[in-house]
Design a protein around this motif. Structure first.
Motif, PDB file in Angstrom:
ATOM      1  N   HIS A  33       0.834  -1.208   0.000  1.00 43.09           N
ATOM      2  CA  HIS A  33       0.000   0.000   0.000  1.00 43.09           C
ATOM      3  C   HIS A  33       0.873   1.266   0.000  1.00 43.09           C
ATOM      4  CE1 HIS A  33      -2.882   2.975   1.355  1.00 43.09           C
ATOM      5  NE2 HIS A  33      -2.215   3.131   2.478  1.00 43.09           N
ATOM      6  N   LEU A  34       1.881   1.317   0.847  1.00 42.52           N
ATOM      7  CA  LEU A  34       2.730   2.500   0.976  1.00 42.52           C
ATOM      8  C   LEU A  34       3.679   2.678  -0.203  1.00 42.52           C
ATOM      9  CD1 LEU A  34       3.672   2.187   4.756  1.00 42.52           C
ATOM     10  CD2 LEU A  34       1.977   3.733   3.731  1.00 42.52           C
ATOM     11  N   ARG A  35       4.074   1.579  -0.803  1.00 42.79           N
ATOM     12  CA  ARG A  35       5.068   1.615  -1.882  1.00 42.79           C
ATOM     13  C   ARG A  35       4.592   2.423  -3.086  1.00 42.79           C
ATOM     14  NH1 ARG A  35       9.633  -1.151  -3.245  1.00 42.79           N
ATOM     15  NH2 ARG A  35       9.971  -1.407  -5.465  1.00 42.79           N
ATOM     16  N   GLU A  36       3.306   2.542  -3.250  1.00 49.75           N
ATOM     17  CA  GLU A  36       2.788   3.282  -4.401  1.00 49.75           C
ATOM     18  C   GLU A  36       3.284   4.734  -4.416  1.00 49.75           C
ATOM     19  OE1 GLU A  36      -1.389   4.238  -6.727  1.00 49.75           O
ATOM     20  OE2 GLU A  36      -1.483   3.349  -4.724  1.00 49.75           O
ATOM     21  N   TRP A  37       3.449   5.346  -3.208  1.00 51.93           N
ATOM     22  CA  TRP A  37       3.793   6.764  -3.156  1.00 51.93           C
ATOM     23  C   TRP A  37       5.004   7.109  -2.303  1.00 51.93           C
ATOM     24  CZ3 TRP A  37       1.873   8.822  -7.100  1.00 51.93           C
ATOM     25  CH2 TRP A  37       0.600   8.452  -7.556  1.00 51.93           C
ATOM     26  N   TRP A  40      10.939   5.093   0.193  1.00 47.43           N
ATOM     27  CA  TRP A  40      11.912   4.555   1.145  1.00 47.43           C
ATOM     28  C   TRP A  40      11.645   3.115   1.592  1.00 47.43           C
ATOM     29  CZ3 TRP A  40       8.881   3.369   5.191  1.00 47.43           C
ATOM     30  CH2 TRP A  40       7.746   4.148   5.432  1.00 47.43           C
ATOM     31  N   LEU A  41      10.618   2.480   1.062  1.00 45.56           N
ATOM     32  CA  LEU A  41      10.229   1.146   1.552  1.00 45.56           C
ATOM     33  C   LEU A  41      11.325   0.099   1.394  1.00 45.56           C
ATOM     34  CD1 LEU A  41       7.431   0.467   2.850  1.00 45.56           C
ATOM     35  CD2 LEU A  41       7.415   2.535   1.525  1.00 45.56           C
ATOM     36  N   ASP A  42      12.106   0.167   0.325  1.00 45.12           N
ATOM     37  CA  ASP A  42      13.167  -0.825   0.126  1.00 45.12           C
ATOM     38  C   ASP A  42      14.289  -0.687   1.143  1.00 45.12           C
ATOM     39  OD1 ASP A  42      11.743  -1.829  -1.975  1.00 45.12           O
ATOM     40  OD2 ASP A  42      13.058  -1.029  -3.544  1.00 45.12           O
ATOM     41  N   LEU A  43      14.358   0.451   1.824  1.00 45.71           N
ATOM     42  CA  LEU A  43      15.388   0.679   2.842  1.00 45.71           C
ATOM     43  C   LEU A  43      14.984   0.132   4.212  1.00 45.71           C
ATOM     44  CD1 LEU A  43      16.307   4.358   1.915  1.00 45.71           C
ATOM     45  CD2 LEU A  43      17.468   2.254   1.201  1.00 45.71           C
ATOM     46  N   VAL A  44      13.728  -0.263   4.349  1.00 44.73           N
ATOM     47  CA  VAL A  44      13.223  -0.777   5.626  1.00 44.73           C
ATOM     48  C   VAL A  44      12.996  -2.277   5.480  1.00 44.73           C
ATOM     49  CG1 VAL A  44      11.429  -0.590   7.386  1.00 44.73           C
ATOM     50  CG2 VAL A  44      12.132   1.444   6.105  1.00 44.73           C
ATOM     51  N   LYS A  45      14.022  -3.032   5.888  1.00 47.33           N
ATOM     52  CA  LYS A  45      13.975  -4.482   5.718  1.00 47.33           C
ATOM     53  C   LYS A  45      13.760  -5.226   7.020  1.00 47.33           C
ATOM     54  CE  LYS A  45      16.977  -4.139   1.760  1.00 47.33           C
ATOM     55  NZ  LYS A  45      18.284  -3.644   1.482  1.00 47.33           N
ATOM     56  N   ASN A  46      13.975  -4.536   8.156  1.00 46.79           N
ATOM     57  CA  ASN A  46      13.838  -5.207   9.449  1.00 46.79           C
ATOM     58  C   ASN A  46      13.646  -4.159  10.547  1.00 46.79           C
ATOM     59  OD1 ASN A  46      16.522  -4.261  10.200  1.00 46.79           O
ATOM     60  ND2 ASN A  46      17.299  -5.875   8.859  1.00 46.79           N
ATOM     61  N   GLU A  47      13.460  -4.641  11.752  1.00 45.71           N
ATOM     62  CA  GLU A  47      13.227  -3.769  12.897  1.00 45.71           C
ATOM     63  C   GLU A  47      14.398  -2.816  13.141  1.00 45.71           C
ATOM     64  OE1 GLU A  47      12.690  -4.386  17.647  1.00 45.71           O
ATOM     65  OE2 GLU A  47      11.830  -5.925  16.332  1.00 45.71           O
ATOM     66  N   LYS A  48      15.611  -3.260  12.859  1.00 46.95           N
ATOM     67  CA  LYS A  48      16.787  -2.394  13.042  1.00 46.95           C
ATOM     68  C   LYS A  48      16.714  -1.172  12.140  1.00 46.95           C
ATOM     69  CE  LYS A  48      20.017  -5.914  14.602  1.00 46.95           C
ATOM     70  NZ  LYS A  48      21.214  -6.685  14.290  1.00 46.95           N
ATOM     71  N   GLY A 153       1.946  25.541  -7.322  1.00 47.00           N
ATOM     72  CA  GLY A 153       2.636  25.144  -8.540  1.00 47.00           C
ATOM     73  C   GLY A 153       2.927  23.665  -8.579  1.00 47.00           C
ATOM     74  N   ILE A 154       3.684  23.285  -9.585  1.00 49.80           N
ATOM     75  CA  ILE A 154       4.070  21.887  -9.798  1.00 49.80           C
ATOM     76  C   ILE A 154       5.589  21.816  -9.857  1.00 49.80           C
ATOM     77  CG2 ILE A 154       3.986  19.914 -11.388  1.00 49.80           C
ATOM     78  CD1 ILE A 154       1.241  20.365 -10.417  1.00 49.80           C
ATOM     79  N   LEU A 155       6.159  20.875  -9.134  1.00 49.86           N
ATOM     80  CA  LEU A 155       7.588  20.552  -9.272  1.00 49.86           C
ATOM     81  C   LEU A 155       7.670  19.341 -10.190  1.00 49.86           C
ATOM     82  CD1 LEU A 155       8.792  20.779  -5.554  1.00 49.86           C
ATOM     83  CD2 LEU A 155       9.236  22.405  -7.394  1.00 49.86           C
ATOM     84  N   HIS A 156       8.210  19.542 -11.363  1.00 50.00           N
ATOM     85  CA  HIS A 156       8.306  18.448 -12.326  1.00 50.00           C
ATOM     86  C   HIS A 156       9.468  17.532 -11.964  1.00 50.00           C
ATOM     87  CE1 HIS A 156       5.171  20.054 -14.862  1.00 50.00           C
ATOM     88  NE2 HIS A 156       5.694  21.255 -14.633  1.00 50.00           N
ATOM     89  N   ASP A 157       9.237  16.233 -12.120  1.00 47.81           N
ATOM     90  CA  ASP A 157      10.253  15.221 -11.790  1.00 47.81           C
ATOM     91  C   ASP A 157      10.829  15.453 -10.387  1.00 47.81           C
ATOM     92  OD1 ASP A 157       9.858  14.067 -14.259  1.00 47.81           O
ATOM     93  OD2 ASP A 157      11.599  15.023 -15.179  1.00 47.81           O
ATOM     94  N   ALA A 158       9.957  15.684  -9.438  1.00 44.89           N
ATOM     95  CA  ALA A 158      10.363  16.061  -8.080  1.00 44.89           C
ATOM     96  C   ALA A 158      10.909  14.900  -7.263  1.00 44.89           C
ATOM     97  CB  ALA A 158       9.189  16.684  -7.338  1.00 44.89           C
ATOM     98  N   GLU A 159      10.491  13.683  -7.585  1.00 47.70           N
ATOM     99  CA  GLU A 159      10.891  12.547  -6.744  1.00 47.70           C
ATOM    100  C   GLU A 159      11.048  11.291  -7.589  1.00 47.70           C
ATOM    101  OE1 GLU A 159       9.400  11.081  -2.430  1.00 47.70           O
ATOM    102  OE2 GLU A 159       7.812  11.268  -3.925  1.00 47.70           O
ATOM    103  N   TRP A 160      12.108  10.550  -7.309  1.00 44.24           N
ATOM    104  CA  TRP A 160      12.332   9.265  -7.951  1.00 44.24           C
ATOM    105  C   TRP A 160      11.587   8.209  -7.154  1.00 44.24           C
ATOM    106  CZ3 TRP A 160      13.704   7.430 -12.405  1.00 44.24           C
ATOM    107  CH2 TRP A 160      14.083   6.096 -12.530  1.00 44.24           C
ATOM    108  N   LEU A 161      10.662   7.520  -7.786  1.00 40.94           N
ATOM    109  CA  LEU A 161       9.832   6.530  -7.122  1.00 40.94           C
ATOM    110  C   LEU A 161      10.101   5.158  -7.729  1.00 40.94           C
ATOM    111  CD1 LEU A 161       7.785   6.682  -4.827  1.00 40.94           C
ATOM    112  CD2 LEU A 161       5.987   6.950  -6.521  1.00 40.94           C
ATOM    113  N   TYR A 162      11.217   4.539  -7.296  1.00 33.07           N
ATOM    114  CA  TYR A 162      11.649   3.197  -7.657  1.00 33.07           C
ATOM    115  C   TYR A 162      12.112   3.040  -9.105  1.00 33.07           C
ATOM    116  CZ  TYR A 162       9.631   2.342  -3.145  1.00 33.07           C
ATOM    117  OH  TYR A 162       9.333   2.426  -1.818  1.00 33.07           O
TER     118      TYR A 162
END
Length: 188
Positions: A33-37, A40-48, A153-162
């Protein structure tokens, strides 16, 4: 420890290291659900990894005043909200937030954002709050819309999403209680 009680069993509390397990669990349960937007999800692999995020957030608070709170609904962590950054020189805060899918559609995030705005304007005495949202993220965009933000306004190409860039809307809310420039000049 900071605790802010809202209506209907909702509370905001500073995330502490002891919350790492619970934070990782809610992140894991909502990963798809969160990965859509959120990038950082790939950086959270465990409780640590969740513990490291909390530790970094606490350091950021000590250094800059930017903080992260967990959102609890009836005693269960269901999301996160806070200031990604506070620019004290420009007197502006940049909040970010996310919510578990099971907690969506109940007005929780709008209430939490309202509390954060109150804090930004009344406690931190900031001039404005800026929320950027991916243009396709309509649920997240509805929150600044409901709270009276103006789209600036709009920031174009503001974020890399995977695997692609996304544009962001820039939503701004000014502190209506602040004196205007004319009023400041009259006081002199």
């Amino acid at each position: 420890m900071f605790v802010h009680e809202l209506d209907h069993g909702i509370s905001l509390r500073f995330l502490q290291c002891r919350h790492a397990e619970e934070l990782f669990q809610v992140t894991e349960e909502n990963r798809y659900h969160l990965r859509e937007w959120l990038p950082w999800l790939d950086l959270v692999k465990n409780e640590k990894d969740s513990a490291r995020f909390i530790e970094n957030s606490l350091r950021s608070f000590a250094h800059s005043g930017a903080f992260v709170c967990g959102i609890w609904q009836k005693g269960r962590l269901c999301g996160v909200i806070g200031y990604n950054r506070v620019d004290w020189e420009a007197r502006v805060a940049f909040p970010g937030y996310w919510l578990a899918k099971s907690a969506e559609g109940q007005g929780i995030m709008t209430a939490c954002c309202r509390a954060l705005l109150d804090h930004a304007f009344n406690e931190y005495r900031l001039e404005r709050v800026v929320i950027t949202v991916a243009t396709g993220n309509h649920k997240s965009q509805a929150i600044p819309d409901r709270l009276g933000f103006q789209r600036d306004g709009i920031l174009h190409d503001a974020e890399w999403l995977y695997d692609h860039f996304v544009d962001h809307t820039v939503n701004v809310l000014l502190n209506i209680e602040r004196p205007t420039i004319e009023h400041r000049n009259e006081e002199k």
